[in-house]
Design a protein around this motif. Structure first.
Motif, PDB file in Angstrom:
ATOM      1  N   SER A  94      -2.896  10.299  -2.561  1.00 26.40           N
ATOM      2  CA  SER A  94      -2.497   9.140  -1.763  1.00 26.40           C
ATOM      3  C   SER A  94      -3.427   7.995  -2.117  1.00 26.40           C
ATOM      4  O   SER A  94      -4.527   7.905  -1.595  1.00 26.40           O
ATOM      5  N   THR A 114       0.773   8.708   2.229  1.00 25.14           N
ATOM      6  CA  THR A 114       1.014  10.146   2.094  1.00 25.14           C
ATOM      7  C   THR A 114      -0.036  10.921   2.874  1.00 25.14           C
ATOM      8  O   THR A 114       0.269  11.936   3.506  1.00 25.14           O
ATOM      9  N   ILE A 130       4.972   7.779  -4.771  1.00 20.47           N
ATOM     10  CA  ILE A 130       5.681   7.679  -6.061  1.00 20.47           C
ATOM     11  C   ILE A 130       5.135   6.452  -6.798  1.00 20.47           C
ATOM     12  O   ILE A 130       5.128   5.342  -6.248  1.00 20.47           O
ATOM     13  N   TYR A 131       4.673   6.680  -8.005  1.00 16.35           N
ATOM     14  CA  TYR A 131       4.101   5.608  -8.813  1.00 16.35           C
ATOM     15  C   TYR A 131       4.842   5.567 -10.149  1.00 16.35           C
ATOM     16  O   TYR A 131       4.804   6.564 -10.898  1.00 16.35           O
ATOM     17  N   THR A 177       6.170   9.968  -0.377  1.00 19.81           N
ATOM     18  CA  THR A 177       6.436   8.683   0.269  1.00 19.81           C
ATOM     19  C   THR A 177       6.695   7.693  -0.859  1.00 19.81           C
ATOM     20  O   THR A 177       6.106   7.792  -1.935  1.00 19.81           O
ATOM     21  N   GLY A 213      10.806   2.484  -2.693  1.00 13.37           N
ATOM     22  CA  GLY A 213      12.242   2.304  -2.955  1.00 13.37           C
ATOM     23  C   GLY A 213      13.034   3.588  -2.867  1.00 13.37           C
ATOM     24  O   GLY A 213      13.966   3.702  -2.075  1.00 13.37           O
TER      25      GLY A 213
HETATM   26  C1  LIG Z   1       1.364   1.266  -9.031  1.00 15.24           C
HETATM   27  C2  LIG Z   1       2.496   1.569  -8.058  1.00 15.24           C
HETATM   28  C3  LIG Z   1       3.736   1.968  -8.538  1.00 15.24           C
HETATM   29  C4  LIG Z   1       4.780   2.266  -7.644  1.00 15.24           C
HETATM   30  N1  LIG Z   1       5.982   2.695  -8.148  1.00 15.24           N
HETATM   31  C5  LIG Z   1       6.981   3.022  -7.298  1.00 15.24           C
HETATM   32  C6  LIG Z   1       8.228   3.520  -7.807  1.00 15.24           C
HETATM   33  O1  LIG Z   1       8.431   3.675  -9.013  1.00 15.24           O
HETATM   34  N2  LIG Z   1       9.218   3.799  -6.905  1.00 15.24           N
HETATM   35  C7  LIG Z   1       9.038   3.659  -5.550  1.00 15.24           C
HETATM   36  O2  LIG Z   1       9.972   3.929  -4.787  1.00 15.24           O
HETATM   37  N3  LIG Z   1       7.855   3.227  -5.036  1.00 15.24           N
HETATM   38  C8  LIG Z   1       6.820   2.915  -5.876  1.00 15.24           C
HETATM   39  N4  LIG Z   1       5.605   2.500  -5.369  1.00 15.24           N
HETATM   40  C9  LIG Z   1       5.409   2.472  -3.887  1.00 15.24           C
HETATM   41  C10 LIG Z   1       4.699   3.746  -3.391  1.00 15.24           C
HETATM   42  O3  LIG Z   1       5.377   4.901  -3.813  1.00 15.24           O
HETATM   43  C11 LIG Z   1       4.615   3.777  -1.853  1.00 15.24           C
HETATM   44  O4  LIG Z   1       3.955   2.641  -1.357  1.00 15.24           O
HETATM   45  C12 LIG Z   1       3.911   5.056  -1.407  1.00 15.24           C
HETATM   46  O5  LIG Z   1       4.111   5.241  -0.021  1.00 15.24           O
HETATM   47  C13 LIG Z   1       2.433   5.020  -1.734  1.00 15.24           C
HETATM   48  O6  LIG Z   1       1.826   6.167  -1.201  1.00 15.24           O
HETATM   49  P1  LIG Z   1       0.251   6.267  -0.916  1.00 15.24           P
HETATM   50  O7  LIG Z   1      -0.121   5.148   0.037  1.00 15.24           O
HETATM   51  O8  LIG Z   1       0.108   7.614  -0.318  1.00 15.24           O
HETATM   52  O9  LIG Z   1      -0.416   6.143  -2.246  1.00 15.24           O
HETATM   53  C14 LIG Z   1       4.562   2.168  -6.235  1.00 15.24           C
HETATM   54  C15 LIG Z   1       3.297   1.753  -5.761  1.00 15.24           C
HETATM   55  C16 LIG Z   1       2.272   1.461  -6.655  1.00 15.24           C
HETATM   56  C17 LIG Z   1       0.923   1.016  -6.120  1.00 15.24           C
END
Ligand SMILES: Cc1cc2nc3c(=O)[nH]c(=O)nc-3n(C[C@H](O)[C@H](O)[C@H](O)COP(=O)(O)O)c2cc1C
Length: 143
Positions: free
Chosen positions: A9, A15, A53-54, A81, A84
């Protein structure tokens, strides 16, 4: 039934908020794959992998952890989490190789300020919220 959730996360702690909400109600050990790259998972009956998801993938640290530490033939569940849309492909490719069985998947939106979303104050603000956590707990209880 011994359960562990390994998670990554790194963006807003979305997450982590979700898995800590699960651990507050369900008997589950949490392992942060960003801080800890190894663990012995042999004694767990069910293993969860949870990540933001990154770029359409689970976090690299979590994929590396699964590749290295997941014993074969384990029951696995997946949590993510996302800003999109959910995407489980990256972790499922590793699980296929290990012949692990995916017994359930859960995803919900998570606050996202990546790239252009920052300009509008982010999307999915406030998520995961209480309802998301409640749904995640139900998911884990139902496994
Ligand atoms: C570098 C980056 C890339 C991301 N790519 C996607 C993606 O491809 N698809 C999506 O739905 N969200 C994407 N996100 C949003 C994250 O998946 C979402 O904010 C998630 O809840 C982050 O979880 P965390 O706070 O536990 O790290 C991205 C965020 C970052 C910072």
């Amino acid at each position: 039934m011994r359960k562990a959730i390994i998670y990554a996360s790194v963006h807003h702690g979305n997450t982590e908020k979700l898995v800590k909400g699960i651990a507050a109600t369900c008997q589950v050990n949490l392992i942060d794959a960003v801080k800890q790259s190894d663990a012995d998972l042999s004694s767990y009956d069910m293993i969860g992998f949870a990540s933001g998801i990154y770029f359409s993938k689970f976090h690299q640290s979590l994929l590396g952890f699964a590749e290295k530490n997941l014993p074969g033939d384990k029951k696995v569940f997946l949590i993510c989490t996302y800003g999109g849309s959910a995407n489980y492909k990256s972790i499922e490719q590793i699980l296929d190789k290990k012949r692990s069985k995916v017994i359930g998947k859960f995803g919900c939106r998570g606050y996202d300020t990546f790239g252009p979303f920052k300009l509008v104050g982010g999307i999915a603000k406030g998520h995961p919220d209480e309802e998301d956590i409640k749904n995640a707990v139900e998911f884990v209880k139902g496994l």
